[in-house]
Enzyme design. Structure first.
Site, PDB file in Angstrom:
ATOM      1  CG  LEU A  67      37.070  33.831  42.963  1.00 26.53           C
ATOM      2  CD1 LEU A  67      35.761  33.088  43.183  1.00 26.53           C
ATOM      3  CD2 LEU A  67      38.195  33.234  43.809  1.00 26.53           C
ATOM      4  N   GLY A 112      37.445  39.036  44.087  1.00 24.70           N
ATOM      5  CA  GLY A 112      38.367  38.296  44.945  1.00 24.70           C
ATOM      6  C   GLY A 112      39.629  39.084  45.278  1.00 24.70           C
ATOM      7  CG  ASN A 134      33.401  43.156  40.524  1.00 27.71           C
ATOM      8  OD1 ASN A 134      34.118  42.634  41.373  1.00 27.71           O
ATOM      9  ND2 ASN A 134      33.608  42.990  39.236  1.00 27.71           N
ATOM     10  CD  GLU A 135      32.302  39.192  44.635  1.00 26.99           C
ATOM     11  OE1 GLU A 135      31.989  40.390  44.777  1.00 26.99           O
ATOM     12  OE2 GLU A 135      33.357  38.716  45.051  1.00 26.99           O
TER      13      GLU A 135
HETATM   14  N1  CO8 Z   1      40.137  35.563  35.674  1.00 22.48           N
HETATM   15  C1  CO8 Z   1      40.814  35.108  34.592  1.00 22.48           C
HETATM   16  N2  CO8 Z   1      41.382  35.918  33.680  1.00 22.48           N
HETATM   17  C2  CO8 Z   1      41.286  37.246  33.881  1.00 22.48           C
HETATM   18  C3  CO8 Z   1      40.612  37.781  34.980  1.00 22.48           C
HETATM   19  C4  CO8 Z   1      40.018  36.874  35.921  1.00 22.48           C
HETATM   20  N3  CO8 Z   1      39.363  37.301  37.004  1.00 22.48           N
HETATM   21  N4  CO8 Z   1      40.673  39.134  34.912  1.00 22.48           N
HETATM   22  C5  CO8 Z   1      41.375  39.423  33.797  1.00 22.48           C
HETATM   23  N5  CO8 Z   1      41.757  38.293  33.157  1.00 22.48           N
HETATM   24  C6  CO8 Z   1      42.542  38.177  31.946  1.00 22.48           C
HETATM   25  C7  CO8 Z   1      41.923  38.949  30.795  1.00 22.48           C
HETATM   26  O1  CO8 Z   1      40.931  38.178  30.148  1.00 22.48           O
HETATM   27  C8  CO8 Z   1      43.124  39.214  29.919  1.00 22.48           C
HETATM   28  O2  CO8 Z   1      43.438  38.025  29.232  1.00 22.48           O
HETATM   29  P1  CO8 Z   1      43.992  38.065  27.714  1.00 22.48           P
HETATM   30  O3  CO8 Z   1      45.252  38.874  27.786  1.00 22.48           O
HETATM   31  O4  CO8 Z   1      44.184  36.633  27.385  1.00 22.48           O
HETATM   32  O5  CO8 Z   1      42.909  38.737  26.908  1.00 22.48           O
HETATM   33  C9  CO8 Z   1      44.240  39.446  30.942  1.00 22.48           C
HETATM   34  O6  CO8 Z   1      43.799  38.818  32.145  1.00 22.48           O
HETATM   35  C10 CO8 Z   1      44.508  40.914  31.225  1.00 22.48           C
HETATM   36  O7  CO8 Z   1      43.275  41.546  31.571  1.00 22.48           O
HETATM   37  P2  CO8 Z   1      42.919  43.029  31.102  1.00 22.48           P
HETATM   38  O8  CO8 Z   1      43.389  43.264  29.709  1.00 22.48           O
HETATM   39  O9  CO8 Z   1      41.479  43.267  31.385  1.00 22.48           O
HETATM   40  O10 CO8 Z   1      43.863  43.869  32.102  1.00 22.48           O
HETATM   41  P3  CO8 Z   1      43.637  45.352  32.625  1.00 22.48           P
HETATM   42  O11 CO8 Z   1      44.891  45.709  33.350  1.00 22.48           O
HETATM   43  O12 CO8 Z   1      43.143  46.244  31.549  1.00 22.48           O
HETATM   44  O13 CO8 Z   1      42.433  45.249  33.703  1.00 22.48           O
HETATM   45  C11 CO8 Z   1      41.275  44.268  35.580  1.00 22.48           C
HETATM   46  C12 CO8 Z   1      42.622  44.534  34.880  1.00 22.48           C
HETATM   47  C13 CO8 Z   1      40.680  45.585  36.073  1.00 22.48           C
HETATM   48  C14 CO8 Z   1      41.573  43.347  36.750  1.00 22.48           C
HETATM   49  C15 CO8 Z   1      40.293  43.633  34.569  1.00 22.48           C
HETATM   50  O14 CO8 Z   1      40.950  42.544  33.935  1.00 22.48           O
HETATM   51  C16 CO8 Z   1      39.042  43.101  35.178  1.00 22.48           C
HETATM   52  O15 CO8 Z   1      38.133  43.864  35.490  1.00 22.48           O
HETATM   53  N6  CO8 Z   1      38.947  41.763  35.376  1.00 22.48           N
HETATM   54  C17 CO8 Z   1      37.795  41.100  35.896  1.00 22.48           C
HETATM   55  C18 CO8 Z   1      37.699  41.301  37.353  1.00 22.48           C
HETATM   56  C19 CO8 Z   1      36.501  40.615  37.929  1.00 22.48           C
HETATM   57  O16 CO8 Z   1      35.374  41.036  37.793  1.00 22.48           O
HETATM   58  N7  CO8 Z   1      36.734  39.496  38.601  1.00 22.48           N
HETATM   59  C20 CO8 Z   1      35.674  38.778  39.188  1.00 22.48           C
HETATM   60  C21 CO8 Z   1      36.067  37.368  39.452  1.00 22.48           C
HETATM   61  S1  CO8 Z   1      34.765  36.564  40.384  1.00 22.48           S
HETATM   62  C22 CO8 Z   1      35.272  36.702  41.988  1.00 22.48           C
HETATM   63  O17 CO8 Z   1      36.384  37.051  42.261  1.00 22.48           O
HETATM   64  C23 CO8 Z   1      34.269  36.299  43.037  1.00 22.48           C
HETATM   65  C24 CO8 Z   1      34.889  36.360  44.433  1.00 22.48           C
HETATM   66  C25 CO8 Z   1      34.034  35.566  45.399  1.00 22.48           C
HETATM   67  C26 CO8 Z   1      34.607  35.576  46.765  1.00 22.48           C
HETATM   68  C27 CO8 Z   1      35.908  34.846  46.898  1.00 22.48           C
HETATM   69  C28 CO8 Z   1      36.486  35.000  48.257  1.00 22.48           C
HETATM   70  C29 CO8 Z   1      35.751  34.327  49.359  1.00 22.48           C
END
Ligand code: CO8
Length: 259
Positions: A67, A112, A134-135
């Protein structure tokens, strides 16, 4: 198709490929979730389509980062509610799709992103990546329709531990747990996913559809009957000041990682 989503049709096999192409990490905001929903609605109703493959444009990078975290941080009650309605709609359309759907997990798949893979019928994952729900690490929880799906996929004990800890599995751990069905090198992810999808598309389709409906119908029914309650639950959790603080810190740590 729009620019965040590419849809290709293979005429001779009836297979469709949906490529998630929202730079940089396929974060699922309301608009993106809705375009995925609408695409699945169309594919469901197109009798020429025999199966759907879901991959990321960022081949070898990120499948989906889950998300869009900014939709959860410092937002109004109505924003959070409408956002969560899009999440539900996405779930109903993708999980509820009666056709075979295979995930070609060609990158990282946290939260997500893992959900995007779990709602499919089969998962082929790139080696050396991470996947999981990992929520809890963000101070939020997976909704029941996702937690139940995790349990149905990996079993009660592994699901309980993984959901409580907000554990991210390596590809190999995910394979051992049954969270994914295959782990292969990057170049093999899409070809292997396509092979499996082709096989699934050749099962007599009414039987395939009815079987899928049999396995998934109950969850769909419960979610449809409890949507407003599910939205209210999520909203009240997300709007707790403590939870907002955890999400704020998490966003900070994503930024810090860069330095
Ligand atoms: N939302 C918005 N922006 C994000 C997200 C995200 N989830 N993840 C990364 N970004 C952004 C970063 O802030 C960064 O932005 P900027 O360049 O402006 O600084 C850009 O994307 C690139 O990110 P990274 O530099 O971290 O890229 P990497 O390739 O090093 O890493 C990862 C990629 C592993 C995906 C890492 O970005 C990460 O761990 N992100 C967070 C993942 C996470 O924990 N997401 C949880 C979201 S909550 C959720 O999904 C709940 C689901 C509930 C159920 C839904 C279904 C029913």
């Amino acid at each position: 198709s729009n620019q965040n989503l590419e849809v290709e049709h293979e005429l001779e096999t009836g297979l469709a490929t949906v490529t998630l192409a929202k730079a940089p990490v396929n974060s699922l905001d309301g608009e993106f979730l809705t375009s995925i929903s609408n695409t699945f609605k169309k594919l469901e109703n197109d009798s020429a389509v025999k199966g759907i493959l879901v991959a990321s444009k960022f081949h070898g990078g990120v499948y989906s980062a889950g998300l869009h975290i900014f939709d959860l941080f410092n937002r109004s009650d109505s924003h959070v509610s409408e956002f969560w309605r899009c999440v539900q709609e996405w779930y109903l359309d993708v999980f509820g799709c009666s056709k075979p759907v295979v995930a070609a997990i060609n990158g990282q798949a946290p939260a997500g992103g893992c959900a995007m893979a779990l709602v499919c019928d089969y998962r082929v994952m790139q080696e050396g990546k991470i996947i999981g729900l990992n929520e809890t690490q963000l101070g939020i929880t997976a909704p029941f329709y996702l937690a139940d799906l995790m349990t149905a996929t990996v079993g009660a004990r592994k699901s309980r531990l993984a959901l409580q800890l907000g554990y991210l599995f390596s590809s190999q751990e995910a394979l051992n747990a049954g969270l994914v069905d295959e782990v292969v090198d990057l170049d093999s992810v899409i070809p292997r996913a396509r092979e499996q999808l082709l096989m699934m598309s050749k099962v007599p389709q009414p039987a395939f559809h009815i079987t899928k409906q049999l396995l998934r119908g109950e969850t769909m029914k419960v979610l449809k009957a409890t949507r407003e309650q599910d939205i209210a639950n999520f909203r009240s959790l997300i709007q707790m000041p403590f939870v907002q603080a955890v999400i704020g810190k998490y966003l900070e740590s994503l930024k810090q990682k860069k330095k």
